[in-house]
Design an enzyme around this catalytic site. Structure first.
Site, PDB file in Angstrom:
ATOM      1  N   GLY A 160     109.536  96.411 110.674  1.00 38.12           N
ATOM      2  CA  GLY A 160     110.491  97.123 111.523  1.00 38.12           C
ATOM      3  C   GLY A 160     110.665  98.597 111.202  1.00 38.12           C
ATOM      4  N   GLU A 208     105.430  87.954 100.903  1.00 39.13           N
ATOM      5  CA  GLU A 208     106.433  88.133 101.956  1.00 39.13           C
ATOM      6  C   GLU A 208     107.201  86.828 102.164  1.00 39.13           C
ATOM      7  OE1 GLU A 208     105.396  91.595 104.792  1.00 39.13           O
ATOM      8  OE2 GLU A 208     104.452  89.793 105.556  1.00 39.13           O
ATOM      9  N   HIS A 258      99.453  86.581 107.750  1.00 37.27           N
ATOM     10  CA  HIS A 258     100.864  86.895 108.000  1.00 37.27           C
ATOM     11  C   HIS A 258     101.598  85.648 108.504  1.00 37.27           C
ATOM     12  CE1 HIS A 258     104.496  88.722 109.497  1.00 37.27           C
ATOM     13  NE2 HIS A 258     104.189  89.798 108.808  1.00 37.27           N
ATOM     14  N   TRP A 288     102.861  97.364 112.463  1.00 42.36           N
ATOM     15  CA  TRP A 288     103.539  97.634 113.735  1.00 42.36           C
ATOM     16  C   TRP A 288     103.730  96.405 114.615  1.00 42.36           C
ATOM     17  CZ3 TRP A 288     102.479 102.925 116.541  1.00 42.36           C
ATOM     18  CH2 TRP A 288     103.096 103.928 115.791  1.00 42.36           C
ATOM     19  N   LYS A 289     103.127  95.294 114.208  1.00 39.35           N
ATOM     20  CA  LYS A 289     103.249  94.054 115.000  1.00 39.35           C
ATOM     21  C   LYS A 289     102.897  94.335 116.460  1.00 39.35           C
ATOM     22  CE  LYS A 289     106.477  92.519 111.598  1.00 39.35           C
ATOM     23  NZ  LYS A 289     107.381  91.500 111.182  1.00 39.35           N
TER      24      LYS A 289
HETATM   25  P1  PGA Z   1     109.953  93.516 108.315  1.00 35.87           P
HETATM   26  O1  PGA Z   1     108.465  92.917 108.477  1.00 35.87           O
HETATM   27  O2  PGA Z   1     109.835  94.731 107.425  1.00 35.87           O
HETATM   28  O3  PGA Z   1     110.361  93.875 109.712  1.00 35.87           O
HETATM   29  O4  PGA Z   1     110.775  92.464 107.711  1.00 35.87           O
HETATM   30  C1  PGA Z   1     107.593  92.842 107.395  1.00 35.87           C
HETATM   31  C2  PGA Z   1     106.330  92.177 107.824  1.00 35.87           C
HETATM   32  O5  PGA Z   1     106.367  91.304 108.699  1.00 35.87           O
HETATM   33  O6  PGA Z   1     105.240  92.487 107.302  1.00 35.87           O
END
Ligand code: PGA
Length: 250
Positions: free
Chosen positions: A233, A168, A99, A12-13
């Site tokens: 997102g 990622e 991350h 969820w950041k």
């Molecule tokens: P995103 O983010 O799906 O919005 O690209 C992925 C993440 O940062 O883990």
């Protein structure tokens, strides 16, 4: 990808508040269905919501993870920081470490390694993120960068049973740009081979993250080496997140 033991991790950041918890109930309901009994759904909300998420998901199949931690295991004079012990004491089971959004503001492989070691001591399962930037990709440095991030980030770590490897690519996070399936397949194979050999593990758990949505999840699931997704997102909207889960587990 088979349908067994697949991971769907919601990152969820810095989003969400107490009201957002309501929408998660739909996902908890989904997780109760027989069809999803071998599916691992993990929510990683901001620190401020960890306790509420932990209570909400207690006795359900949905688990909770933190998004980062301080490298010290217990406590200390570190204003604004949260330790692995504090996180684990809330009933949280997972933690995202490494991350790229944290790497980009100063976190390096050595700090990441310390955070991982402290978190393992607290019995947290690690969602270990790594990935190359666009610049590194263009310079053909991808494999060198990934191997270095993995080797240094997991220095002195022998057992990887409680580590999930989340590839990622930085250029794919939050951009809507995803790797070509054929390229990703090759990359995941290289990673699996490297990790398996390095840690003498037959089946390391490899995840993909970066602009995952309900459309591309169907394509990514064709890649055998991928055992799940780290979703940013699209995970903040329960309907979209549910769609990703349903389209992947058919
Ligand atoms: P995103 O983010 O799906 O919005 O690209 C992925 C993440 O940062 O883990």
């Amino acid at each position: 990808m088979t349908n067994n033991n697949i991971y769907f991790i919601a990152n969820w950041k810095m989003y969400g508040n107490l009201n957002s918890l309501n929408s998660v109930k739909k996902v908890i309901e989904l997780s109760k269905k027989k069809k999803f009994k071998n599916t691992n759904i993990i929510y990683c909300p901001p620190y401020t919501l960890l306790n509420d998420f932990s209570k909400l998901t207690k006795k359900t199949r949905v688990k909770v993870g933190a998004q980062n931690c301080h490298e010290f295991e217990f406590s200390g004079p570190f204003t604004g920081s949260v330790s692995p012990h504090m996180i684990a004491s809330l009933g949280v089971k997972y933690i995202i470490i490494g991350h790229s959004e944290n790497r980009s503001i100063g976190e390096n492989n050595s700090t990441i390694n310390k955070k991982i070691i402290s978190s393992i001591k607290q019995k947290l399962k690690i969602i270990f993120c790594f990935g190359e930037t666009l610049k590194q990709k263009k310079r053909n440095e991808t494999n060198h960068v990934l191997k270095k991030q993995i080797s240094e980030g997991l220095k002195n770590i022998k057992k990887i049973d409680n580590i999930l490897f989340a590839y990622e690519p930085v250029w794919s996070i939050g951009t809507g740009v995803v790797p070509k399936i054929s390229d990703l397949q090759i990359q995941m194979r290289i990673l699996k081979k490297f990790i398996s050999k390095k840690f003498k593990s037959k089946n390391p758990v490899l995840l993909y993250g970066g602009s995952v949505n309900q459309k591309n999840a169907i394509l990514f699931k064709q890649i055998n080496e991928i055992k799940g997704f780290l979703v940013g997102g699209a995970s903040q909207n329960s309907n979209k997140f549910i769609d990703i889960i349903k389209k992947t587990i058919i």
